[in-house]
Design a protein around this motif. Structure first.
Motif, mmCIF file in Angstrom:
data_model
loop_
_atom_site.group_PDB
_atom_site.id
_atom_site.type_symbol
_atom_site.label_atom_id
_atom_site.label_comp_id
_atom_site.label_asym_id
_atom_site.label_seq_id
_atom_site.Cartn_x
_atom_site.Cartn_y
_atom_site.Cartn_z
ATOM 1 N N ALA A 138 0.830 -1.212 0.000
ATOM 2 C CA ALA A 138 0.000 0.000 0.000
ATOM 3 C C ALA A 138 0.860 1.257 0.000
ATOM 4 N N ILE A 139 1.955 1.247 0.772
ATOM 5 C CA ILE A 139 2.849 2.401 0.802
ATOM 6 C C ILE A 139 3.506 2.602 -0.568
ATOM 7 N N GLU A 140 3.939 1.506 -1.167
ATOM 8 C CA GLU A 140 4.567 1.608 -2.498
ATOM 9 C C GLU A 140 3.605 2.169 -3.530
ATOM 10 N N GLN A 141 2.317 1.881 -3.368
ATOM 11 C CA GLN A 141 1.297 2.360 -4.305
ATOM 12 C C GLN A 141 0.671 3.686 -3.855
ATOM 13 N N ASN A 142 1.167 4.226 -2.739
ATOM 14 C CA ASN A 142 0.637 5.468 -2.175
ATOM 15 C C ASN A 142 -0.864 5.370 -1.905
ATOM 16 N N ASP A 143 -1.291 4.189 -1.447
ATOM 17 C CA ASP A 143 -2.694 3.937 -1.122
ATOM 18 C C ASP A 143 -2.854 4.079 0.391
ATOM 19 N N ALA B 87 -5.555 1.824 2.239
ATOM 20 C CA ALA B 87 -5.134 0.437 2.393
ATOM 21 C C ALA B 87 -4.009 0.311 3.416
ATOM 22 N N ALA B 88 -3.117 1.293 3.439
ATOM 23 C CA ALA B 88 -2.023 1.269 4.410
ATOM 24 C C ALA B 88 -2.554 1.366 5.835
ATOM 25 N N LEU B 89 -3.520 2.227 6.037
ATOM 26 C CA LEU B 89 -4.091 2.378 7.379
ATOM 27 C C LEU B 89 -4.836 1.116 7.806
ATOM 28 N N ARG B 90 -5.549 0.495 6.874
ATOM 29 C CA ARG B 90 -6.242 -0.756 7.213
ATOM 30 C C ARG B 90 -5.245 -1.833 7.620
ATOM 31 N N ALA B 91 -4.174 -1.960 6.846
ATOM 32 C CA ALA B 91 -3.170 -2.972 7.164
ATOM 33 C C ALA B 91 -2.479 -2.658 8.487
ATOM 34 N N ARG C 283 -4.022 15.412 6.505
ATOM 35 C CA ARG C 283 -2.813 16.230 6.410
ATOM 36 C C ARG C 283 -1.745 15.648 5.496
ATOM 37 N N PHE C 284 -1.618 14.335 5.434
ATOM 38 C CA PHE C 284 -0.455 13.750 4.796
ATOM 39 C C PHE C 284 -0.788 12.971 3.532
ATOM 40 N N SER C 285 0.164 12.990 2.600
ATOM 41 C CA SER C 285 0.039 12.173 1.398
ATOM 42 C C SER C 285 0.729 10.825 1.580
ATOM 43 N N SER C 286 1.453 10.653 2.695
ATOM 44 C CA SER C 286 2.075 9.370 3.016
ATOM 45 C C SER C 286 2.122 9.228 4.522
#
Length: 217
Positions: free
Chosen positions: A125-130, A133-137, A172-175
């Protein structure tokens, strides 16, 4: 018509909790923006419920600091307050530290594998800037020690304050500073697997305590 006597009753608690979580998630993911007015009737129509669980949910959201309620007037989505976000972050960090401290010796191989799988999903998810999905994981990974710890008071505190932290991250953040989080996740899983209670608990605390909030980069 005669009222059936053997029909199962609807679990009011489940309905109330479902409404609360639906409204909470809509605030956290930005569906309802800061300053937006929330009307009982509109929300009841949207969710297909009566106004009673809506009002109960709004009261809980007010206690969590996600809405501002003015009795007899209006309820609005709260603005982001830097101090409140920092306080919530510190509480969340302390609760995860305690959860890991209590859970490490009880984690099974299946639990550890589930944490690794969640971190793999986080990495993708981080690699895809999602961010969603990153927060869910991330929630899945950290949720495993919380579940194993089986401390209901701890879980209740996290349920109240984690959305405040997550809301700030989304708005606030894009990552997520994802690379640093990935490294901490790897350390956390390794230390849990090794049974190193103190160091695993410290990593869990640092993972949450170092999350940036608004003005912090």
């Amino acid at each position: 018509m005669p009222i059936p006597q053997n029909a199962p009753s609807i679990d009011r608690r489940l309905l109330r909790d479902d409404v609360y979580h639906r409204l909470r998630d809509a605030i956290v993911d930005g569906t309802f923006a800061p300053g937006e007015q929330l009307r009982d009737a509109d929300l009841a129509t949207w969710l297909g419920v009566s106004r009673t669980p809506i009002r109960e949910a709004l009261l809980r959201l007010s206690e969590a600091g996600l809405v501002v309620a003015q009795p007899g007037r209006s309820t609005t989505v709260s603005s982001l307050d830097l101090r409140e976000i920092r306080e919530a972050r510190d509480v969340v960090a302390a609760m995860h530290e305690l959860a890991v401290r209590d859970a490490v010796e009880s984690l099974t191989q299946d639990d550890l594998e589930a944490m690794r799988a969640a971190n793999d999903r986080f990495r993708v998810a981080i690699e895809q800037n999602d961010i969603e999905a990153a927060l869910r994981a991330d929630d899945e990974l950290h949720g495993i020690p919380v579940t194993v710890a089986a401390n209901r008071a701890l879980a209740a505190v996290l349920d109240q304050f984690t959305p405040v932290v997550r809301r700030a991250e989304r708005l606030r953040f894009s990552s997520l500073g994802g690379r640093a989080s990935l490294a901490r996740h790897d350390d956390l899983i390794r230390l849990c697997a090794a049974g190193d209670v103190d160091r695993a608990a410290a990593v869990a605390f640092d993972t949450w305590r170092t999350l940036p909030t608004l003005e912090e980069e």
